[in-house]
Design a protein around this motif. Structure first.
Motif, PDB file in Angstrom:
ATOM      1  N   ALA A 104     -13.774  61.935 -14.715  1.00 30.97           N
ATOM      2  CA  ALA A 104     -14.369  63.039 -13.959  1.00 30.97           C
ATOM      3  C   ALA A 104     -14.143  62.892 -12.458  1.00 30.97           C
ATOM      4  N   PHE A 105     -13.958  61.663 -11.995  1.00 31.92           N
ATOM      5  CA  PHE A 105     -13.812  61.425 -10.553  1.00 31.92           C
ATOM      6  C   PHE A 105     -12.413  60.941 -10.175  1.00 31.92           C
ATOM      7  N   THR A 106     -11.449  61.131 -11.075  1.00 33.23           N
ATOM      8  CA  THR A 106     -10.064  60.752 -10.788  1.00 33.23           C
ATOM      9  C   THR A 106      -9.252  62.006 -10.491  1.00 33.23           C
ATOM     10  N   PRO A 107      -8.556  62.053  -9.355  1.00 35.99           N
ATOM     11  CA  PRO A 107      -7.769  63.249  -9.009  1.00 35.99           C
ATOM     12  C   PRO A 107      -6.574  63.411  -9.944  1.00 35.99           C
ATOM     13  N   PRO A 108      -5.968  64.599  -9.951  1.00 37.46           N
ATOM     14  CA  PRO A 108      -4.842  64.851 -10.861  1.00 37.46           C
ATOM     15  C   PRO A 108      -3.682  63.885 -10.690  1.00 37.46           C
ATOM     16  N   ASP A 109      -3.472  63.359  -9.469  1.00 40.49           N
ATOM     17  CA  ASP A 109      -2.350  62.434  -9.269  1.00 40.49           C
ATOM     18  C   ASP A 109      -2.652  61.016  -9.738  1.00 40.49           C
ATOM     19  N   GLY A 110      -3.897  60.776 -10.194  1.00 42.80           N
ATOM     20  CA  GLY A 110      -4.251  59.478 -10.750  1.00 42.80           C
ATOM     21  C   GLY A 110      -4.515  58.384  -9.742  1.00 42.80           C
ATOM     22  N   ALA A 111      -4.516  58.698  -8.453  1.00 43.30           N
ATOM     23  CA  ALA A 111      -4.754  57.680  -7.425  1.00 43.30           C
ATOM     24  C   ALA A 111      -6.189  57.171  -7.511  1.00 43.30           C
ATOM     25  N   LEU A 112      -6.358  55.858  -7.425  1.00 50.12           N
ATOM     26  CA  LEU A 112      -7.686  55.254  -7.475  1.00 50.12           C
ATOM     27  C   LEU A 112      -7.970  54.540  -6.154  1.00 50.12           C
ATOM     28  N   SER A 113      -9.015  54.982  -5.488  1.00 47.29           N
ATOM     29  CA  SER A 113      -9.444  54.336  -4.252  1.00 47.29           C
ATOM     30  C   SER A 113     -10.427  53.221  -4.609  1.00 47.29           C
ATOM     31  N   GLU A 114     -11.200  52.790  -3.637  1.00 50.40           N
ATOM     32  CA  GLU A 114     -12.213  51.770  -3.883  1.00 50.40           C
ATOM     33  C   GLU A 114     -13.504  52.406  -4.379  1.00 50.40           C
ATOM     34  N   GLN A 115     -13.951  53.483  -3.705  1.00 47.84           N
ATOM     35  CA  GLN A 115     -15.265  54.047  -3.983  1.00 47.84           C
ATOM     36  C   GLN A 115     -15.220  55.547  -4.259  1.00 47.84           C
ATOM     37  N   ILE A 116     -16.368  56.026  -4.768  1.00 41.83           N
ATOM     38  CA  ILE A 116     -16.633  57.439  -5.006  1.00 41.83           C
ATOM     39  C   ILE A 116     -17.928  57.764  -4.269  1.00 41.83           C
ATOM     40  N   ASP A 117     -17.907  58.770  -3.423  1.00 37.78           N
ATOM     41  CA  ASP A 117     -19.101  59.121  -2.660  1.00 37.78           C
ATOM     42  C   ASP A 117     -20.270  59.420  -3.601  1.00 37.78           C
ATOM     43  N   ARG A 118     -21.411  58.816  -3.323  1.00 38.71           N
ATOM     44  CA  ARG A 118     -22.555  58.914  -4.224  1.00 38.71           C
ATOM     45  C   ARG A 118     -23.123  60.330  -4.342  1.00 38.71           C
ATOM     46  N   ALA A 119     -22.845  61.181  -3.352  1.00 40.90           N
ATOM     47  CA  ALA A 119     -23.402  62.534  -3.349  1.00 40.90           C
ATOM     48  C   ALA A 119     -22.373  63.594  -3.709  1.00 40.90           C
ATOM     49  N   GLY A 153     -18.942  62.921  -4.845  1.00 40.63           N
ATOM     50  CA  GLY A 153     -17.923  62.543  -5.824  1.00 40.63           C
ATOM     51  C   GLY A 153     -16.533  62.398  -5.247  1.00 40.63           C
ATOM     52  N   ALA A 154     -16.392  62.583  -3.929  1.00 43.71           N
ATOM     53  CA  ALA A 154     -15.080  62.436  -3.288  1.00 43.71           C
ATOM     54  C   ALA A 154     -14.707  60.959  -3.181  1.00 43.71           C
ATOM     55  N   GLN A 155     -13.405  60.668  -3.222  1.00 43.75           N
ATOM     56  CA  GLN A 155     -12.956  59.290  -3.051  1.00 43.75           C
ATOM     57  C   GLN A 155     -13.187  58.832  -1.612  1.00 43.75           C
ATOM     58  N   THR A 156     -13.585  57.583  -1.465  1.00 44.12           N
ATOM     59  CA  THR A 156     -13.833  57.011  -0.145  1.00 44.12           C
ATOM     60  C   THR A 156     -13.305  55.585  -0.082  1.00 44.12           C
ATOM     61  N   SER A 157     -13.352  55.033   1.124  1.00 45.75           N
ATOM     62  CA  SER A 157     -12.955  53.659   1.398  1.00 45.75           C
ATOM     63  C   SER A 157     -11.455  53.479   1.173  1.00 45.75           C
ATOM     64  N   ALA A 158     -11.025  52.257   0.850  1.00 48.91           N
ATOM     65  CA  ALA A 158      -9.595  51.941   0.776  1.00 48.91           C
ATOM     66  C   ALA A 158      -8.893  52.763  -0.291  1.00 48.91           C
ATOM     67  N   LYS A 159      -7.730  53.282   0.045  1.00 49.91           N
ATOM     68  CA  LYS A 159      -6.934  54.059  -0.897  1.00 49.91           C
ATOM     69  C   LYS A 159      -6.008  53.135  -1.695  1.00 49.91           C
ATOM     70  N   HIS A 160      -5.673  53.582  -2.907  1.00 51.87           N
ATOM     71  CA  HIS A 160      -4.751  52.824  -3.774  1.00 51.87           C
ATOM     72  C   HIS A 160      -5.143  51.341  -3.826  1.00 51.87           C
ATOM     73  N   LEU A 161      -6.392  51.091  -4.196  1.00 53.69           N
ATOM     74  CA  LEU A 161      -6.869  49.710  -4.271  1.00 53.69           C
ATOM     75  C   LEU A 161      -6.297  49.035  -5.513  1.00 53.69           C
ATOM     76  N   GLY A 162      -5.579  47.937  -5.302  1.00 54.22           N
ATOM     77  CA  GLY A 162      -4.982  47.227  -6.427  1.00 54.22           C
ATOM     78  C   GLY A 162      -5.992  46.817  -7.470  1.00 54.22           C
ATOM     79  N   TRP A 163      -7.179  46.384  -7.054  1.00 56.04           N
ATOM     80  CA  TRP A 163      -8.218  45.952  -7.981  1.00 56.04           C
ATOM     81  C   TRP A 163      -8.679  47.123  -8.853  1.00 56.04           C
ATOM     82  N   SER A 164      -8.717  48.337  -8.313  1.00 57.61           N
ATOM     83  CA  SER A 164      -9.114  49.494  -9.118  1.00 57.61           C
ATOM     84  C   SER A 164      -8.116  49.729 -10.249  1.00 57.61           C
ATOM     85  N   TYR A 165      -6.829  49.644  -9.943  1.00 58.40           N
ATOM     86  CA  TYR A 165      -5.818  49.804 -10.994  1.00 58.40           C
ATOM     87  C   TYR A 165      -5.909  48.670 -12.016  1.00 58.40           C
ATOM     88  N   ALA A 166      -6.141  47.458 -11.540  1.00 55.61           N
ATOM     89  CA  ALA A 166      -6.279  46.326 -12.457  1.00 55.61           C
ATOM     90  C   ALA A 166      -7.471  46.534 -13.378  1.00 55.61           C
TER      91      ALA A 166
END
Length: 474
Positions: free
Chosen positions: A429-444, A446-459
């Protein structure tokens, strides 16, 4: 609600997102084509082969954070996910060369000292006056000698010491790397000419854990000094597996020391249990008057990264299961984005305000992976114990108060897998169509926040879906 398991649109998304994560996992691996400039600090960093930057997207707290460092913890987790991809054939066998380069890069860090940095001149020289307070002191740098380099938390991806102030020491990195090296040796993903180098690095890591496991260090989030559940459980697992490996190498004396230290850590881990909250406390204070922390997703991440097959501090541990329920309850009520959501997006801990203190992909993925690993364990014949501690956990998964006859491995395995899918659906629900995963999701929002393309998120996505695949439908 129809379980996501039966939803072809959901499973199709999982397959597509897995392919994206498998591709983007290595954005920061051996990123020798990138150059990081830090003008205020007069730094120019060119990564070396084998280094792993936490995020390859340049940031300077503008507002994205600067994650262009080789963290010992993050790099080990990225290599573990890459190991899985190579072993299953999702990525070609030659990609094991990234693991080889990682091993050689890590071995190349031996002998780094603060004295060598100072011998080249004062690292504060020429630094802009408004940031000079962020440069390490001479006293701090002189403390980096011998094996203390492994408590540095992170280094520059060009293989030099990080001269910026940070929370040090941190003692989870060597334990994690030891675990990943042992898995690589077991999986056979390493070329024959690298296995000796992997064994040499493994001994270095085990020696560091043996020497420093009883000391307090900064916890996984690098905020507070104390005795960290996450650090202790990965150290316990590394030493336990290390003892078996050392014994197979004919080193019974070192194996015995690892077993003794692992047993001491297991006892210490039991002391993190809090009956009043039905959860493992994440951080015990280092001394009287220092702060600790109770509920924190770090405890669940520790269980997963340690990978103990059974018993206390594994996914089969009723107390670990109770801890996850307590975390679900906390974030279900704390984050507006969780209103009406069957499986809440999870954050780190209640007081978190870093970059807005939102939900983290790795936290929500950890809940999915925990349930799927539990399903796989039951499908593989493990026994499930219903106790007062985990009754709430089972009630949530079954959506009913469990009776003794409900504790059936087949039924529970299917229910746990579906619960894991519910958390993966939250990630969807909080992943954009391009599949990019950042570090965080804004608590209010749902937008992606903090570091973009975080390796740990993909792992985290790769290990969660791998666990789901191992939890075959029953």
């Amino acid at each position: 609600m129809t379980p996501p398991t039966t939803d072809t649109a959901f499973t199709g998304w999982l397959d597509r997102q897995y392919a994206i994560a498998a591709r983007d996992l290595t954005l920061g691996v051996s990123a020798t084509h990138l150059v990081k400039e830090r003008p205020p600090f007069r730094q120019r960093i060119v990564p070396r082969p084998g280094s792993v930057v936490a995020s390859a997207v340049m940031g300077a707290y503008d507002p994205d954070p600067d994650y262009f460092f080789h963290w010992f913890r993050d790099s080990a987790l990225v290599m573990d996910a890459l190991r899985i991809l190579v072993a299953q054939g999702t990525r070609p066998a030659e990609d094991a060369g990234h693991i080889r380069d990682f091993i050689r890069f890590s071995l190349g860090l031996r002998g780094l000292t603060g004295a060598d940095v100072l011998a080249k001149g004062d690292p504060r020289q020429g630094v802009d006056p408004d940031v000079v307070q962020h440069v390490r002191s001479e006293t701090d740098l002189r403390g980096v000698a011998g094996d203390r380099v492994w408590g540095e938390v992170r280094v520059n991806p060009d293989g030099t010491l990080d001269t910026l102030n940070w929370s040090r020491p941190q003692h989870d990195g060597s334990a994690l790397r030891a675990l990943i090296l042992q898995r690589c040796l077991d999986d056979g993903v390493l070329e024959l000419d690298v296995r000796d180098e992997a064994a040499a690095l493994l001994r270095i890591d085990l020696d560091f854990v043996l020497a420093h496991h009883a000391e307090p260090s900064f916890e996984i989030w690098e905020d507070s000094l104390g005795h960290d559940y996450y650090t202790r459980v990965v150290q316990c697992a590394a030493l336990r597996r290390g003892a078996e490996w050392l014994e197979a190498q004919g080193d019974a004396e070192a194996a015995g020391r690892c077993r003794d230290a692992s047993s001491a850590l297991a006892t210490a881990l039991d002391g993190h249990w809090r009956p009043e909250t039905r959860a493992y406390a994440s951080l015990l204070p280092a001394a009287s008057g220092t702060a600790g922390r109770d509920l924190d997703i770090a405890a669940i991440l520790g269980v997963l990264h340690a990978g103990l097959p059974s018993g206390p501090h594994s996914v089969l541990d009723p107390k670990a299961q109770a801890t996850l329920v307590a975390l679900e309850d906390l974030f279900a009520g704390l984050f507006p984005i969780n209103a009406g959501r069957p499986a809440p997006a999870l954050g780190r801990y209640r007081e978190d305000r870093y970059c807005g203190g939102g939900a983290w992909y790795i936290a929500t993925l950890a809940a999915a992976e925990f349930h799927c690993r539990l399903a796989a364990a039951l499908a593989g014949g493990a026994a499930f114990a219903l106790t007062a501690d985990n009754r709430g956990f089972v009630t949530r998964v079954l959506a009913a108060e469990p009776r003794e006859e409900d504790v059936d491995s087949r039924r529970l395995a299917a229910a746990f897998r579906d619960r894991g899918d519910a958390f993966l659906a939250t990630v969807q629900a909080f992943t954009p169509p391009d599949g990019a995963l950042s570090e965080q999701i804004d608590r209010a929002t749902g937008a992606q926040t903090s570091a973009k393309h975080l390796g740990w998120s993909y792992a985290g996505f790769i290990t969660a879906v791998d666990a789901r695949r191992r939890a075959a439908p029953v």
